[in-house]
Design a protein around this motif. Structure first.
Motif, PDB file in Angstrom:
ATOM      1  N   GLN A   1      35.809  37.601  42.100  1.00  0.00           N
ATOM      2  CA  GLN A   1      36.656  38.530  42.850  1.00  0.00           C
ATOM      3  C   GLN A   1      37.369  39.444  41.875  1.00  0.00           C
ATOM      4  OE1 GLN A   1      39.743  36.488  44.993  1.00  0.00           O
ATOM      5  NE2 GLN A   1      40.723  38.343  45.714  1.00  0.00           N
ATOM      6  N   PHE A   2      37.274  40.739  42.077  1.00  0.00           N
ATOM      7  CA  PHE A   2      37.922  41.724  41.209  1.00  0.00           C
ATOM      8  C   PHE A   2      39.435  41.518  41.200  1.00  0.00           C
ATOM      9  CE2 PHE A   2      38.525  45.830  39.244  1.00  0.00           C
ATOM     10  CZ  PHE A   2      39.718  46.298  39.773  1.00  0.00           C
ATOM     11  N   ILE A   3      40.015  41.550  39.978  1.00  0.00           N
ATOM     12  CA  ILE A   3      41.470  41.469  39.858  1.00  0.00           C
ATOM     13  C   ILE A   3      42.043  42.805  39.409  1.00  0.00           C
ATOM     14  CG2 ILE A   3      43.413  40.341  38.715  1.00  0.00           C
ATOM     15  CD1 ILE A   3      41.618  37.966  38.169  1.00  0.00           C
ATOM     16  N   ILE A   4      41.602  43.265  38.244  1.00  0.00           N
ATOM     17  CA  ILE A   4      42.147  44.483  37.659  1.00  0.00           C
ATOM     18  C   ILE A   4      41.179  44.995  36.613  1.00  0.00           C
ATOM     19  CG2 ILE A   4      43.465  43.295  35.836  1.00  0.00           C
ATOM     20  CD1 ILE A   4      45.738  45.346  36.353  1.00  0.00           C
TER      21      ILE A   4
ATOM     22  N   LEU B   1      41.266  41.382  24.737  1.00  0.00           N
ATOM     23  CA  LEU B   1      41.720  41.708  26.094  1.00  0.00           C
ATOM     24  C   LEU B   1      42.525  40.524  26.603  1.00  0.00           C
ATOM     25  CD1 LEU B   1      40.983  44.016  28.209  1.00  0.00           C
ATOM     26  CD2 LEU B   1      39.241  42.441  29.034  1.00  0.00           C
ATOM     27  N   SER B   2      43.617  40.785  27.296  1.00  0.00           N
ATOM     28  CA  SER B   2      44.359  39.671  27.873  1.00  0.00           C
ATOM     29  C   SER B   2      44.760  39.990  29.305  1.00  0.00           C
ATOM     30  CB  SER B   2      45.599  39.326  27.039  1.00  0.00           C
ATOM     31  OG  SER B   2      46.553  40.369  27.134  1.00  0.00           O
ATOM     32  N   LEU B   3      44.895  38.931  30.069  1.00  0.00           N
ATOM     33  CA  LEU B   3      45.358  39.025  31.456  1.00  0.00           C
ATOM     34  C   LEU B   3      46.634  38.213  31.575  1.00  0.00           C
ATOM     35  CD1 LEU B   3      44.787  39.861  34.449  1.00  0.00           C
ATOM     36  CD2 LEU B   3      43.708  37.607  34.710  1.00  0.00           C
ATOM     37  N   GLN B   4      47.685  38.854  31.988  1.00  0.00           N
ATOM     38  CA  GLN B   4      48.946  38.167  32.194  1.00  0.00           C
ATOM     39  C   GLN B   4      49.202  38.045  33.697  1.00  0.00           C
ATOM     40  OE1 GLN B   4      51.928  40.346  30.022  1.00  0.00           O
ATOM     41  NE2 GLN B   4      50.917  40.029  28.050  1.00  0.00           N
TER      42      GLN B   4
ATOM     43  N   GLN C   1      49.600  44.102  40.903  1.00  0.00           N
ATOM     44  CA  GLN C   1      50.557  43.232  41.554  1.00  0.00           C
ATOM     45  C   GLN C   1      50.532  41.866  40.886  1.00  0.00           C
ATOM     46  OE1 GLN C   1      49.766  42.597  45.704  1.00  0.00           O
ATOM     47  NE2 GLN C   1      51.795  41.810  46.132  1.00  0.00           N
ATOM     48  N   ARG C   2      51.576  41.500  40.197  1.00  0.00           N
ATOM     49  CA  ARG C   2      51.733  40.240  39.459  1.00  0.00           C
ATOM     50  C   ARG C   2      50.798  40.104  38.263  1.00  0.00           C
ATOM     51  NH1 ARG C   2      50.923  35.139  40.640  1.00  0.00           N
ATOM     52  NH2 ARG C   2      49.491  35.459  42.389  1.00  0.00           N
ATOM     53  N   VAL C   3      49.944  41.054  38.014  1.00  0.00           N
ATOM     54  CA  VAL C   3      49.023  40.973  36.879  1.00  0.00           C
ATOM     55  C   VAL C   3      49.157  42.184  35.983  1.00  0.00           C
ATOM     56  CG1 VAL C   3      47.351  39.504  38.065  1.00  0.00           C
ATOM     57  CG2 VAL C   3      47.140  41.988  38.213  1.00  0.00           C
TER      58      VAL C   3
END
Lengths: 115, 114
Positions: free
Chosen positions: B45-48, B73-76, B60-62
């Motif tokens: 599922q696509f997040i960002i 690359l990082s995802l917070q 939103q929150r990410v």
């Protein structure tokens, strides 16, 4: 966005047989792709499904083993031919280029087990 | 290229904490990056996403951070919730290829404890 469905959702097949997986998108997409995800691993691109012409395969994948069709902008099939246990995997369809978005969407996957 | 290895990295956090998931990508010529979330039995599922001309993008929150110098690359995820538990994949698009043709990273299993 685009909603992608796949059939079957899972199957158990005998060695030497073939299985065709169907992928349906609810809107026209520019490109469709097929990926494989082996247990506990990441996704690997098998091929790009081209409308009305032969698919474009990635290194390590061949048409005789994974024939692909794409008769229109919303539908594609992947056949896993002459299956062996090593073909047990999740096969995922994806679509890119739906109207109003440049995001790639994925189907839920088809879980294949070959005995 | 194809990811190898049977054991994905794992990250365990408490509900409400912030999570940081990291990804080292392979090609300095990649110009587009996506984070996907995959729950058990479902497709990614696509997040960002983020393009290479940016170093940060928020949703939103990410938040996604891109460091091209070290190809990282990082995802917070802020205020992580149990529903965030899943496998997270980064994916890259090589310059000159179509936007749909992606190379996926290894994946990280995120477990959020209530």
């Amino acid at each position: 966005s685009a909603v992608i469905s796949q059939k079957p959702s899972r199957d158990i097949c005998q060695r030497g047989t073939s299985l065709t997986i169907q992928c349906q998108v609810d809107s026209q997409v520019t490109m469709m792709f097929w990926y494989r995800q082996q247990p506990g691993q990441s996704l690997t691109l098998i091929a790009t499904a081209n409308q009305g012409s032969e698919a474009t395969y990635e290194s390590g994948f061949v048409i005789d083993k994974f024939p692909i069709s794409r008769p229109n902008l919303t539908f594609s099939t992947l056949t896993v031919s002459n299956m062996s246990p090593e073909d047990s995997s999740i096969y995922l369809c994806s679509g890119w280029g739906a109207p109003g978005t440049d995001t790639q969407y994925f189907g839920p996957g088809t879980r294949l087990t070959v005995l | 290229g194809e990811s190898v290895g049977l054991h994905l990295p794992t990250l365990s956090v408490q509900e409400g904490d912030n999570s940081i998931i990291n990804c080292a990508y392979s090609n300095s010529a990649s110009d587009y990056f996506i984070w996907y979330k995959q729950e058990s039995g479902k497709g990614p599922q696509f997040i960002i996403d983020i393009r290479s001309n940016m170093d940060k993008r928020q949703g939103q929150r990410v938040t996604v951070l891109l460091n091209k110098t070290v190809k990282h690359l990082s995802l917070q995820i802020a205020a992580t919730q149990p529903g965030d538990s899943a496998v997270y994949f980064c994916a890259e698009k090589r310059e000159g290829t179509s936007y749909g043709k992606l190379t996926f990273g290894q994946g990280t299993i995120l477990t959020v404890h209530p």
